[in-house]
Design a protein around this motif. Structure first.
Motif, short mmCIF file in Angstrom:
data_model
loop_
_atom_site.label_atom_id
_atom_site.label_comp_id
_atom_site.label_asym_id
_atom_site.label_seq_id
_atom_site.Cartn_x
_atom_site.Cartn_y
_atom_site.Cartn_z
N ARG A 87 13.47 -1.58 12.05
CA ARG A 87 12.40 -2.07 12.38
C ARG A 87 11.69 -2.91 11.05
NH1 ARG A 87 8.96 3.18 13.92
NH2 ARG A 87 10.70 3.01 15.61
N THR A 88 10.68 -3.73 11.52
CA THR A 88 10.13 -4.50 10.38
C THR A 88 8.85 -3.52 9.67
OG1 THR A 88 10.60 -6.61 11.26
CG2 THR A 88 8.56 -6.29 9.70
N TYR A 89 8.69 -3.34 8.81
CA TYR A 89 7.65 -2.47 8.01
C TYR A 89 6.27 -3.43 8.04
CZ TYR A 89 4.71 0.32 4.81
OH TYR A 89 3.76 0.91 4.41
N THR A 90 5.21 -2.63 8.84
CA THR A 90 3.86 -3.11 8.74
C THR A 90 2.69 -2.32 8.35
OG1 THR A 90 3.65 -2.48 11.22
CG2 THR A 90 4.55 -4.71 10.89
N GLY A 91 3.19 -1.39 7.60
CA GLY A 91 2.30 -0.23 7.03
C GLY A 91 1.34 -0.89 6.07
N SER A 92 0.60 -0.12 5.27
CA SER A 92 -0.58 -0.36 4.65
C SER A 92 0.06 -0.52 3.18
CB SER A 92 -1.34 0.80 4.22
OG SER A 92 -1.02 2.02 4.08
N TYR A 93 1.33 -0.31 2.53
CA TYR A 93 1.97 -0.49 1.53
C TYR A 93 2.37 -1.93 1.34
CZ TYR A 93 4.58 0.40 -2.85
OH TYR A 93 5.04 0.27 -4.35
N GLU A 94 1.76 -2.85 0.61
CA GLU A 94 1.79 -4.32 0.78
C GLU A 94 3.15 -4.71 0.38
OE1 GLU A 94 -1.61 -6.07 -1.11
OE2 GLU A 94 -2.97 -5.52 0.26
N ALA A 95 3.67 -4.14 -0.96
CA ALA A 95 4.93 -4.47 -1.62
C ALA A 95 6.11 -4.44 -0.47
CB ALA A 95 5.22 -3.64 -2.65
N LEU A 96 6.15 -3.55 0.42
CA LEU A 96 7.24 -3.77 1.45
C LEU A 96 6.87 -4.28 2.74
CD1 LEU A 96 8.61 0.22 1.04
CD2 LEU A 96 9.15 -2.17 0.17
N GLN A 97 5.72 -5.00 3.02
CA GLN A 97 5.51 -5.15 4.32
C GLN A 97 6.50 -6.57 4.42
OE1 GLN A 97 1.34 -6.57 3.99
NE2 GLN A 97 0.53 -4.29 4.50
N GLY A 98 6.87 -6.61 5.81
CA GLY A 98 7.73 -7.55 6.30
C GLY A 98 9.14 -7.49 6.00
N GLN A 99 9.49 -6.29 5.40
CA GLN A 99 11.07 -5.86 5.11
C GLN A 99 11.51 -5.10 6.19
OE1 GLN A 99 12.30 -4.28 1.52
NE2 GLN A 99 10.63 -5.49 0.19
N ILE A 296 5.78 13.53 -6.51
CA ILE A 296 7.25 13.85 -6.48
C ILE A 296 7.99 13.03 -5.61
CG2 ILE A 296 6.82 15.73 -4.99
CD1 ILE A 296 9.23 17.03 -6.44
N ASN A 297 9.14 12.45 -5.62
CA ASN A 297 9.85 11.73 -4.73
C ASN A 297 9.04 10.56 -4.09
OD1 ASN A 297 12.01 10.93 -3.34
ND2 ASN A 297 11.65 12.17 -1.68
N PRO A 298 8.62 9.59 -4.93
CA PRO A 298 7.86 8.42 -4.53
C PRO A 298 8.77 7.45 -3.72
CG PRO A 298 8.06 8.26 -6.77
CD PRO A 298 8.84 9.46 -6.40
N VAL A 299 9.07 7.59 -2.49
CA VAL A 299 10.13 6.70 -1.94
C VAL A 299 9.62 5.19 -1.80
CG1 VAL A 299 10.90 8.49 -0.44
CG2 VAL A 299 8.96 7.19 0.57
N TRP A 300 8.62 4.98 -1.76
CA TRP A 300 7.83 3.55 -1.99
C TRP A 300 8.73 2.74 -2.87
CZ3 TRP A 300 5.07 7.95 -1.87
CH2 TRP A 300 4.17 8.13 -2.91
N LEU A 301 8.68 3.41 -4.32
CA LEU A 301 9.37 2.98 -5.38
C LEU A 301 10.85 2.66 -5.20
CD1 LEU A 301 7.35 4.71 -8.45
CD2 LEU A 301 6.69 2.71 -7.21
N TYR A 302 11.56 3.55 -4.60
CA TYR A 302 12.77 3.24 -4.48
C TYR A 302 13.15 2.08 -3.28
CZ TYR A 302 13.12 7.77 -6.97
OH TYR A 302 12.85 8.71 -7.95
N GLY A 303 12.15 2.18 -2.23
CA GLY A 303 12.66 1.22 -1.25
C GLY A 303 13.64 1.93 -0.09
N PRO A 304 13.79 0.85 0.89
CA PRO A 304 14.83 1.60 1.93
C PRO A 304 16.14 1.37 1.51
CG PRO A 304 13.98 -0.64 2.52
CD PRO A 304 13.17 -0.03 1.20
#
Length: 536
Positions: A87-99, A296-304
């Motif tokens: 699915r396409t990410y549309t959450g509040s974390y702007e760096a990943l929006q649209g991925q 701990i474990n900031p998944v937003w820094l690693y990405g999908p």
């Protein structure tokens, strides 16, 4: 001596008001035991004795960490979606929006950034998992080095070790659920190890992952295993484990008044229970603070997860570090058996862990065979008193510690500014040389400590109070108890075999009338300031 029959005056004495100087908890316990009967399960449970030593708290710490895991995990289950649907990410974390991300990763991001309290609960869950594994490891080490795994507790050692294996499985499955680049890299290593299994590897990997890597079903299959099957197995085995501890009585360290046939310590209620409940709230409070303060474990820094990418300096959670180090440190060996190739992943990912846990499972049997000791043991050894066992344990811990360092050899190389190849070579030599050295040194230290003369006693036999004049003295109400108990540290006694009740310097043997015995005990407990010591 037979107990006197309970007469009418005895019943009237019990009906007298309880001394107001007794605490509220003590009066409440007296009230409960008076209504349930001295021989009831409730009364026996409240009077059960547990020894007091800080090392016994590791098991309780593991239990309370597991409770926090269950509570926080239940909350996370309400928002997590275990699916690899794209699915396409549309959450509040702007760096990943649209991925494009998986549904699993998207739900973890939503928990972390959009659900109220979601990040706090998620980080509490992760920290409690790390504490849970650490407490289990320390608890197992205490059991091993003190010889608490010997008969009749060898079965409980096996159950406890199985709980450790299940906990590792729970940690690995939970670590893999976010479907980020870090957890995906760990799953890719797991897929490689499964593929390396001769004959069945390819078919097994296809079955587990739902096709060729990365498959389409692995997250959906790990999710119910993590939240249902493994927790149910842990709860079941934990119930059996605690039930055996309750039935067999707790082990205790050697000391004045302590024998193979008694347990000296504190009653379950109120003393032991209050300390244990306090530890529960302290554990929950500390884990809450860690979840709120330490990221701990900031998944937003690693990405999908991306099959074409890998994280730099990626490390698994600490409890999987030994397996990661085994994969990194074992040389690239390869042999052929028939028409099948056995490569290095079989040695590092399957053989070495099997040797480690196989040795742990065989520990009671090997100890019994080597020492020819088939007796039941309820008193614990000091590590120095069993130098061979302690030396083997130290060598084993050294071996696993080097594997743990090997799992971070790239981080070590970067930290001390040395090439990864040199660090790997040093650790490989250490893997061969350090365990034997640790064995020899530990055994020498243990023998030296064991054979040197020691003090007559190493603990205070009675409490010491400080008076108004600044001096110290023994309370008068403790002197008689100390003399009656034969110099034992103040506390209660519990029994496995038929017991005797120590009162006023006399040991009264129980007769066949259990109800009379229980009522007599209840009468004695109701007297203000009187301490019953039940000798096994």
């Amino acid at each position: 001596m037979k107990l006197p029959s309970l007469s009418r005056p005895s019943l009237l004495r019990r009906a007298e008001p309880v001394d107001k100087r007794r605490g509220l908890v003590e009066r409440y316990v007296d009230s409960v035991t008076g209504r349930t009967g001295g021989n009831s399960f409730v009364t026996k449970s409240l009077r059960k004795v547990f020894p007091s030593h800080f090392s016994f708290l590791w098991g309780e710490l593991a239990l309370y960490s597991f409770i926090v895991l269950l509570v926080t995990g239940t909350y996370l289950t309400l928002f997590y979606q275990g699916s690899q649907e794209v699915r396409t990410y549309t959450g509040s974390y702007e760096a990943l929006q649209g991925q494009e991300v998986s549904a699993a990763f998207d739900s973890v991001m939503r928990i972390s950034h959009d659900v109220k309290g979601g990040l706090l609960i998620r980080q509490m869950h992760h920290w409690s998992a790390l504490l849970f594994m650490g407490a289990i490891a320390l608890h197992m080490a205490r059991v091993f080095f003190t010889g608490a795994f010997r008969r009749p507790r060898d079965l409980n050692w096996t159950i406890g070790l199985t709980l450790l294996v299940l906990s590792l499985a729970a940690g690995f499955t939970g670590y893999s659920l976010p479907d980020d680049l870090l957890s995906g890299t760990g799953l890719r290593i797991t897929n490689g190890i499964i593929l390396a299994i001769p004959f069945v590897g390819e078919r097994l990997a296809y079955l587990v992952f739902g096709g060729e890597w990365p498959g389409t079903d692995i997250i959906g299959r790990l999710y119910p295993v993590h939240i249902l099957l493994i927790p149910a197995a842990i709860v079941g085995l934990l119930t059996v484990h605690l039930g055996l501890v309750w039935h067999q009585k707790h082990t205790q360290f050697r000391g004045p008044g302590r024998t193979e046939s008694n347990v000296v310590g504190e009653r379950v209620w109120p003393s032991f229970a209050m300390k244990s409940i306090g530890l529960l709230f302290l554990t929950a409070g500390v884990l809450t603070a860690m979840g709120a303060i330490f990221e701990i474990n900031p998944v937003w820094l690693y990405g999908p997860y991306d099959t074409a990418a890998a994280t730099s300096l990626a490390q698994p959670d600490w409890y999987i570090g030994f397996l990661e180090g085994s994969v990194r440190l074992v040389p690239p060996w390869e042999i052929r058996i028939g028409g099948y190739v056995v490569n290095t992943l079989v040695f590092s990912g399957i053989l070495i862990p099997s040797i480690i846990f196989g040795g742990l499972y065989l520990t009671p049997t090997l100890e019994r065979r080597l020492t020819r000791d088939t007796d039941d043991h309820h008193l614990l050894d000091r590590p120095r008193d069993a130098p061979n066992r302690t030396a083997i344990g130290a060598a084993s811990i050294t071996f696993v510690a080097i594997l743990f360092l090997g799992g971070a050899q790239d981080v070590v190389a970067r930290t001390i500014d040395i090439s990864v190849g040199h660090v790997t070579s040093v650790l490989q030599f250490g893997l061969l040389l350090a365990p034997p050295i640790a064995f020899v040194v530990t055994r020498w230290v243990c023998v030296s400590l064991r054979d040197r003369p020691g003090p007559e006693r190493t603990e205070r036999r009675v409490p010491i109070e400080r008076g108004a004049d600044g001096g110290y003295h023994i309370p008068h109400d403790q002197i008689e108890d100390w003399m009656v108990a034969g110099g034992a540290a103040p506390g209660h006694f519990d029994t496995i075999s038929p017991r005797e009740t120590v009162r006023s310097g006399r040991a009264e043997t129980d007769d066949d009338d259990q109800e009379l015995d229980a009522e007599a005990d209840a009468d004695a407990d109701a007297d203000a300031g009187e301490r019953d010591e039940v000798v096994r």
